[in-house]
Scaffold this motif. Structure first.
Motif, mmCIF file in Angstrom:
data_model
loop_
_atom_site.group_PDB
_atom_site.id
_atom_site.type_symbol
_atom_site.label_atom_id
_atom_site.label_comp_id
_atom_site.label_asym_id
_atom_site.label_seq_id
_atom_site.Cartn_x
_atom_site.Cartn_y
_atom_site.Cartn_z
ATOM 1 N N GLU A 195 47.554 7.113 14.539
ATOM 2 C CA GLU A 195 48.832 7.762 14.207
ATOM 3 C C GLU A 195 49.132 7.458 12.746
ATOM 4 O O GLU A 195 49.105 6.300 12.332
ATOM 5 C CB GLU A 195 49.915 7.180 15.128
ATOM 6 N N ASP A 196 49.384 8.502 11.960
ATOM 7 C CA ASP A 196 49.624 8.281 10.531
ATOM 8 C C ASP A 196 51.103 8.096 10.185
ATOM 9 O O ASP A 196 51.437 7.779 9.050
ATOM 10 C CB ASP A 196 49.009 9.406 9.688
ATOM 11 N N GLU A 197 51.979 8.314 11.164
ATOM 12 C CA GLU A 197 53.388 8.008 10.893
ATOM 13 C C GLU A 197 53.608 6.551 11.266
ATOM 14 O O GLU A 197 53.619 6.197 12.445
ATOM 15 C CB GLU A 197 54.304 8.908 11.719
ATOM 16 N N ASP A 224 47.048 11.016 17.731
ATOM 17 C CA ASP A 224 47.900 12.012 17.085
ATOM 18 C C ASP A 224 47.019 13.205 16.687
ATOM 19 O O ASP A 224 45.797 13.059 16.541
ATOM 20 C CB ASP A 224 48.538 11.371 15.844
ATOM 21 N N MET A 280 47.846 15.743 13.966
ATOM 22 C CA MET A 280 47.824 15.962 12.513
ATOM 23 C C MET A 280 47.569 14.632 11.816
ATOM 24 O O MET A 280 48.440 13.755 11.796
ATOM 25 C CB MET A 280 49.168 16.538 12.051
HETATM 26 CA CA CA Z 1 50.542 12.901 12.157
#
Ligand code: CA
Length: 230
Positions: free
Chosen positions: A10-12, A54, A56
């Motif tokens: 997850e990039d958030e 995730d 995106m």
């Molecule tokens: Ca994302």
């Protein structure tokens, strides 16, 4: 058996951190990764029991990661999608994800799905085979690997919650399950909403199954709870 290891892709960071805290609180070990390409490399090289993925992501998107992982591993994958996009979900399941959740999600539902996916994986390793597993009462059949339920050969469309409830009843068929047991298993142990929710969802299931097919599957045990039986 050690603690299950969950890989959070997850990039958030805010969401990744939140998931990490909640999962560790539940007794899981966690690792996080925000770069898609590195995530794929780590899944290939490191030992995890489940991936939260995730869609995106920088460098490689979640769909691609899922497809590539499926060429090498049957590790349970739960996709986290920001878009409430039916096509994404269908694609996710088509390419081999075990489950999906739309953000923002209720943490208890996610935890229930994590438990579920880990349990299915274990029952698969015990020789039942995730492909072939079949839960049956009379002519009601659930195929957990396909997320599919049929009655008299006809497919029944269930919501996620109805499906989870039915699965729990089927995995414990003939046992009388109390409302508390059902709440804990299907809604999560610290669910704080109305306990009537169990009765409400039993009604939904009966409308779609018992009433629709005019066969009795789900029994009420007065003062105790519910059971599904032959
Ligand atoms: Ca994302």
């Amino acid at each position: 058996m050690g603690k299950p290891r969950i890989f959070i892709v997850e990039d958030e960071r805010r969401i990744a951190r939140f998931l990490q805290i909640e999962l560790e609180h539940e007794g899981y070990e966690t690792a996080t990764e925000e770069n898609g390409l590195r995530a794929f490399e780590r899944i290939a090289q490191e030992e995890y029991d489940l991936v939260l993925l995730d869609i995106m992501l920088p460098e490689m998107d979640g769909m691609t990661i899922c497809r590539k992982v499926r060429e090498i591993s049957d590790i349970p994958i739960i996709m986290l999608t920001a878009r409430d996009d039916v096509e994404d979900k269908v694609n996710g399941l088509d390419i081999g994800a075990d489950d999906y959740m739309t953000k923002p999600f209720a943490i208890q539902e996610l935890l229930a799905r994590v438990r579920n996916a880990l349990r299915k994986q274990r029952s698969g390793e015990n020789g039942e085979g995730p492909e072939g597993e079949k839960l049956q009462v009379k002519d009601l059949i659930m195929y957990p690997s396909r997320y599919e339920v049929t009655v008299q050969g006809e497919e029944v469309q269930l919501t996620k919650k109805e499906y989870s409830l039915l699965e729990y009843l089927l995995r414990n068929k003939r046992n009388v399950l109390t409302r508390d047991q059902i709440l804990q298993e299907v809604w999560g142990y610290d669910y704080t909403g109305d306990t009537n929710v169990v009765d409400v969802y039993i009604r939904y299931l009966r409308a779609k199954i018992d009433d629709h097919f005019n066969v009795k599957y789900i029994y009420t045990v007065r003062g105790v709870g519910y059971a599904i039986k032959e």
